[in-house]
Each structure stands twice: as structure tokens, then as C-alpha cells.
Design a protein around this motif. Structure first.
Motif, PDB file in Angstrom:
ATOM      1  N   ASP A 113      12.197 -41.166  -4.878  1.00 32.13           N
ATOM      2  CA  ASP A 113      11.649 -42.453  -4.443  1.00 32.13           C
ATOM      3  C   ASP A 113      10.126 -42.383  -4.344  1.00 32.13           C
ATOM      4  OD1 ASP A 113      14.086 -43.665  -4.324  1.00 32.13           O
ATOM      5  OD2 ASP A 113      14.288 -43.555  -2.143  1.00 32.13           O
ATOM      6  N   ARG A 114       9.623 -41.291  -3.775  1.00 30.57           N
ATOM      7  CA  ARG A 114       8.177 -41.133  -3.624  1.00 30.57           C
ATOM      8  C   ARG A 114       7.488 -41.093  -4.988  1.00 30.57           C
ATOM      9  NH1 ARG A 114       4.271 -37.613  -4.007  1.00 30.57           N
ATOM     10  NH2 ARG A 114       5.669 -35.957  -4.735  1.00 30.57           N
ATOM     11  N   HIS A 133       7.437 -44.461  -6.700  1.00 31.68           N
ATOM     12  CA  HIS A 133       6.401 -45.324  -6.131  1.00 31.68           C
ATOM     13  C   HIS A 133       5.020 -44.922  -6.634  1.00 31.68           C
ATOM     14  CE1 HIS A 133       3.468 -46.609  -3.046  1.00 31.68           C
ATOM     15  NE2 HIS A 133       4.237 -47.700  -2.994  1.00 31.68           N
ATOM     16  N   GLU A 179       4.517 -45.879 -10.147  1.00 32.05           N
ATOM     17  CA  GLU A 179       4.698 -47.310 -10.359  1.00 32.05           C
ATOM     18  C   GLU A 179       5.740 -47.606 -11.449  1.00 32.05           C
ATOM     19  OE1 GLU A 179       0.776 -48.839 -11.157  1.00 32.05           O
ATOM     20  OE2 GLU A 179       0.182 -48.748  -9.060  1.00 32.05           O
ATOM     21  N   TYR A 187       8.692 -49.093 -11.069  1.00 31.41           N
ATOM     22  CA  TYR A 187       9.494 -50.301 -10.909  1.00 31.41           C
ATOM     23  C   TYR A 187       8.638 -51.501 -10.517  1.00 31.41           C
ATOM     24  CZ  TYR A 187      13.126 -46.753 -10.804  1.00 31.41           C
ATOM     25  OH  TYR A 187      13.914 -45.689 -11.115  1.00 31.41           O
ATOM     26  N   TRP A 188       9.097 -52.654 -10.913  1.00 27.81           N
ATOM     27  CA  TRP A 188       8.408 -53.892 -10.580  1.00 27.81           C
ATOM     28  C   TRP A 188       8.576 -54.175  -9.093  1.00 27.81           C
ATOM     29  CZ3 TRP A 188       5.502 -57.215 -13.512  1.00 27.81           C
ATOM     30  CH2 TRP A 188       5.147 -58.429 -12.911  1.00 27.81           C
ATOM     31  N   GLU A 189       7.479 -54.369  -8.413  1.00 27.33           N
ATOM     32  CA  GLU A 189       7.521 -54.677  -6.998  1.00 27.33           C
ATOM     33  C   GLU A 189       6.637 -55.881  -6.723  1.00 27.33           C
ATOM     34  OE1 GLU A 189       8.116 -50.090  -5.343  1.00 27.33           O
ATOM     35  OE2 GLU A 189       6.394 -51.306  -4.712  1.00 27.33           O
ATOM     36  N   ASP A 190       7.113 -56.766  -5.866  1.00 30.43           N
ATOM     37  CA  ASP A 190       6.326 -57.960  -5.510  1.00 30.43           C
ATOM     38  C   ASP A 190       5.098 -57.558  -4.683  1.00 30.43           C
ATOM     39  OD1 ASP A 190       9.330 -59.897  -4.973  1.00 30.43           O
ATOM     40  OD2 ASP A 190       8.133 -59.585  -6.785  1.00 30.43           O
TER      41      ASP A 190
END
Length: 210
Positions: free
Chosen positions: A198-199, A202, A205, A207-210
Motif C-alpha cells: 500500500d505504501r 501510494h 502513484e 492508482y487514481w485518487e481524488d
């Protein structure tokens, strides 16, 4: 499972008679529901998924194989296992080839081989040679008459009855999901590995994140 072995035979038997889309949809959905329920009842009763999960967890290296349509299920299983366990390899015939795997089989290795009718020779041959070399083989297949049964030390038999020209993928995908879940839940370091993924996702980058 001995009749209507090819998609063309099943199409002729099941889909050529006049039928509305609504009627066909209802028949397919009803059969998929029955097949999934039968699969869960079967693995709950025979303990095959739990036993296979224990074998996969105990292994030092984990290989997953499947050919043709079965490659999709093998890919799903390998992807889910690799999220929480180390040393998971999808035998894709390109980056990880059958000959490379067979040249270095150890008695601490496990191969999860997925093969559904009409059983591809490559998967059955790989499983047979892997077992002969001392590795553990777990078969994911659709009948006790599958050629994988004869070479595997453990087997998960998943029904694939369908109202379609294609054998049902529903129960196979669900049982593969169950196997990955039970395996990862009992694997040491799975929580740490998942958190680290997960870290990294992130930071990179992914995945698409709002």
C-alpha cells in the motif's frame, strides 16, 4: 461432464432453440446460483480448500500454472497470493517457463495447477513432472475424472455446470478467491507485506485518487 465437451456442442444443445434474452438471462443466472452453492457446499464438506491453503503456506516457493482459459484463473490466484506471500510465480510460458521450473524443483516447492475441460496437455504434463521431481502439486479442476487428479497430491474439485455454451467460471473464480484468502490469512508477514505494498503504491502513484 462427459457430454457436450466443446463450446460448439454446448451452443447447439443449449442456445439454438428460440429464446428471449430475458428467458436466457434467467436460466443462466439460476444455473450460476446453483453451481456456486454446490461448489461452496462441496469444499466446506471435504475441506479441500483449507488443506490446499495449508500446503501453499508451508511451501518455500509457490508456482501457479494454467493454460488457455485456465490461465485467467491461475493469474487471478497468483496475483492475490503475491500480495500477501513471497516467492509466488505465475508460470506463463514466457518469463517463467515450464522447463525453467522443472529444472529446479525442490521438495519444499508447491505447484497449484488449474485445468478445466478440455484439459490442456501442457498443464497436466507440467504437474506430472513437477510431482515426479518431488514437489507438491495441488490441482484445481472440475471433475474427479480430470487427468490432473492422477498426478496431484491434493485436489480441489469445482463444479462448472452452466446454461451457456461456456462452462461456468463463477464457482472457479470464487473458489480461487477462497483459496487465496485462507492462504494469506494464515501466512506469517502477510499484514506487513500488504501494508508495504500500500505504501509503495501510494508513493509510486499507481492508482487514481481524488
Amino acid at each position: 461432464m462427459t457430454e457436450l465437451t466443446s463450446p460448439s456442442q454446448r451452443f447447439g444443445a443449449r442456445l439454438q432453440r428460440p429464446s428471449s434474452s430475458a428467458s436466457l438471462q434467467a436460466r443462466v443466472m439460476e444455473q450460476e446460483t446453483r453451481t456456486l452453492a454446490e461448489a461452496f457446499e462441496r469444499v466446506a464438506a471435504d475441506g479441500s480448500v483449507a488443506a490446499a491453503a495449508a500446503t501453499v503456506v508451508a511451501a518455500r516457493r509457490r508456482f501457479v500454472s494454467g493454460t488457455g482459459k485456465s490461465f485467467a484463473y491461475a493469474s487471478l490466484l497468483a496475483a492475490d497470493l503475491s500480495a500477501g506471500l513471497s516467492n509466488v510465480s505465475l508460470v506463463d510460458g514466457t518469463l517463467v517457463r515450464h522447463v525453467d521450473v522443472l529444472a529446479d524443483v525442490r521438495d519444499t516447492d508447491v505447484l497449484v495447477a488449474v485445468s478445466l475441460r478440455r484439459y490442456r496437455r501442457e498443464t497436466v504434463a507440467l504437474a506430472g513432472r513437477f510431482a515426479a521431481a518431488g514437489g507438491a502439486v495441488v490441482a484445481v479442476t472440475d471433475t474427479t475424472e480430470s487427468p490432473l487428479i492422477a498426478v496431484a497430491g491434493q485436489a480441489i474439485v469445482v463444479p462448472t455446470a452452466s446454461a451457456s455454451y461456456a462452462d461456468s467460471p463463477t464457482a472457479v473464480a470464487a473458489v480461487v478467491h477462497l483459496l487465496a484468502t485462507l492462504t494469506t490469512a494464515s501466512a506469517k508477514g502477510a499484514r506487513r507485506r500488504l501494508a508495504e505494498r500500500d505504501r509503495l503504491a501510494h508513493d509510486l502513484e499507481l492508482y487514481w485518487e481524488d
